[in-house]
Write a protein that holds these residues in place. Structure first.
Motif, short mmCIF file in Angstrom:
data_model
loop_
_atom_site.label_atom_id
_atom_site.label_comp_id
_atom_site.label_asym_id
_atom_site.label_seq_id
_atom_site.Cartn_x
_atom_site.Cartn_y
_atom_site.Cartn_z
N THR A 136 -18.62 -21.16 -7.99
CA THR A 136 -19.65 -22.06 -8.52
C THR A 136 -20.41 -22.65 -7.35
O THR A 136 -19.81 -23.21 -6.42
CB THR A 136 -19.02 -23.17 -9.37
OG1 THR A 136 -18.35 -22.58 -10.49
CG2 THR A 136 -20.08 -24.13 -9.89
N ARG B 155 -21.89 -18.45 -10.36
CA ARG B 155 -22.45 -19.31 -11.38
C ARG B 155 -23.21 -20.39 -10.60
O ARG B 155 -22.63 -21.02 -9.71
CB ARG B 155 -21.29 -19.89 -12.17
CG ARG B 155 -21.63 -21.03 -13.03
CD ARG B 155 -20.36 -21.49 -13.75
NE ARG B 155 -20.72 -22.60 -14.59
CZ ARG B 155 -19.86 -23.52 -15.01
NH1 ARG B 155 -18.59 -23.46 -14.67
NH2 ARG B 155 -20.27 -24.49 -15.78
N ARG C 162 -25.78 -23.76 -10.17
CA ARG C 162 -26.43 -24.97 -10.68
C ARG C 162 -27.55 -25.32 -9.71
O ARG C 162 -27.28 -25.70 -8.57
CB ARG C 162 -25.43 -26.12 -10.75
CG ARG C 162 -24.29 -25.81 -11.73
CD ARG C 162 -23.19 -26.84 -11.66
NE ARG C 162 -22.10 -26.47 -12.57
CZ ARG C 162 -20.83 -26.78 -12.37
NH1 ARG C 162 -20.45 -27.48 -11.31
NH2 ARG C 162 -19.92 -26.40 -13.24
N PRO D 143 -30.03 -15.42 -15.76
CA PRO D 143 -29.07 -15.95 -16.74
C PRO D 143 -27.94 -16.78 -16.12
O PRO D 143 -27.37 -17.63 -16.79
CB PRO D 143 -28.52 -14.68 -17.42
CG PRO D 143 -29.02 -13.52 -16.62
CD PRO D 143 -30.21 -13.98 -15.85
N VAL E 176 -28.33 -18.86 -13.58
CA VAL E 176 -28.85 -20.06 -12.92
C VAL E 176 -29.18 -21.12 -13.96
O VAL E 176 -30.05 -20.92 -14.82
CB VAL E 176 -30.12 -19.75 -12.08
CG1 VAL E 176 -30.67 -21.03 -11.46
CG2 VAL E 176 -29.81 -18.72 -10.99
N GLU E 177 -28.49 -22.23 -13.89
CA GLU E 177 -28.73 -23.36 -14.79
C GLU E 177 -29.53 -24.40 -14.01
O GLU E 177 -29.12 -24.84 -12.94
CB GLU E 177 -27.37 -23.92 -15.22
CG GLU E 177 -27.39 -25.11 -16.13
CD GLU E 177 -26.05 -25.87 -16.08
OE1 GLU E 177 -26.05 -27.03 -16.48
OE2 GLU E 177 -25.05 -25.28 -15.61
N VAL E 178 -30.70 -24.79 -14.54
CA VAL E 178 -31.60 -25.69 -13.81
C VAL E 178 -31.52 -27.11 -14.36
O VAL E 178 -31.58 -27.32 -15.57
CB VAL E 178 -33.07 -25.19 -13.90
CG1 VAL E 178 -33.99 -26.07 -13.04
CG2 VAL E 178 -33.17 -23.73 -13.47
N THR E 179 -31.37 -28.07 -13.47
CA THR E 179 -31.46 -29.48 -13.82
C THR E 179 -32.64 -30.07 -13.06
O THR E 179 -32.70 -29.96 -11.83
CB THR E 179 -30.17 -30.24 -13.40
OG1 THR E 179 -29.07 -29.66 -14.09
CG2 THR E 179 -30.26 -31.72 -13.75
#
Ligand code: CTP
Ligand code: CA
Length: 231
Positions: free
Chosen positions: A14, A54, A56, A73, A75-78
């Motif tokens: 991660t 994974r 972030r 898919p 990559v989670e964006v904040t």
């Protein structure tokens, strides 16, 4: 299928990457900011995803073209705006992470107060901008007891190559990060869709490697240096 051409040396890991530049509001319509496009950070995030991580991605006002590159898919964006928001997002995201890469340009100072309503010119120009210093997110995370998290910083410096490296060495020793990627910035250098070159220093200030080329090339070179240091 293309992704499989990348080494899967971050599988099961991660990774947290900050990108862009923080903005500190003066009033509802104005802010103090910087020239970071977010491109280098996004390239680092997406390269990690290609290599199996994974990811972030904490995005501080990343520009539209850099943001479009982040579509992956894994990559989670904040999205964040201020340094305080970035600090809180980093805290949350790193709790169970293997690596933090602080590629964001973080505002060193913020206005002491933010006007609730738009500042009007009628009263004339304010004589001073009252600023306070922001916390150093990288130094804070690096100084925390951590047996697992690998911490990587960036140093944007101006000057000739020798000066840039000397400033970078001092910063590497000061920050306590595992790696510090030093690059020269200024007009037409370092910002946006331009080639980049970094020298990567260890915590003692000694060079452990370098990466140059497109921002994607730099991202690949950086992960090649980070992966052997994972815990
Ligand atoms: N950084 C941070 N928090 C801050 C300022 C910087 O986490 N308040 C991080 C940046 O994301 C980068 C590294 O620290 O990874 C170096 O940032 P830089 O601006 O080059 O260094 P500073 O310590 O702020 O020193 P200066 O701006 O005076 O050169
Ligand atoms: Ca700074």
């Amino acid at each position: 299928a293309l992704a499989l051409l990348a080494p899967q040396d971050l599988a099961g890991r991660t990774v947290v990457v900050t990108a862009g530049g923080t903005r500190e509001p003066l009033d509802p319509v104005r802010f103090l900011g910087n020239r970071s496009s977010g491109r280098q950070g996004v390239e680092i995030a997406v390269e990690a995803a290609r290599r199996g991580a994974r990811v972030r991605l904490i995005a501080a006002s990343v520009d539209a073209s850099a943001r479009a590159l982040a579509a992956h898919p894994a990559v989670e964006v904040t999205d964040v705006e201020t340094t305080a928001e970035l600090a809180a997002a980093v805290d949350d995201a790193t709790a169970d992470a293997d690596v933090l890469v602080m590629a964001a340009a973080v505002a060193d100072f913020r206005p002491r107060t933010t006007a609730e309503r738009k500042i009007k010119k009628g009263e004339g120009a304010p004589e001073v901008l009252d600023l306070v210093q922001n916390p150093d997110i990288l130094a804070t995370v690096a100084a925390r007891p951590r047996d697992h998290l690998v911490v990587v910083g960036f140093a944007a410096e101006t000057g000739d190559p020798d000066e840039v490296l000397e400033l970078g060495r001092a910063k590497a020793r000061r920050k306590g990060a595992d790696l510090l990627a030093v690059n020269a910035v200024g007009k037409g250098r370092g910002f946006g869709d331009v080639d980049n070159a970094v020298t990567v220093l260890g915590p003692d200030g000694a060079a452990v490697g370098a990466a140059a080329g497109t921002k994607h090339d730099v991202a690949r070179g950086l992960w090649d240096l980070i992966v052997p240091r994972l815990r």
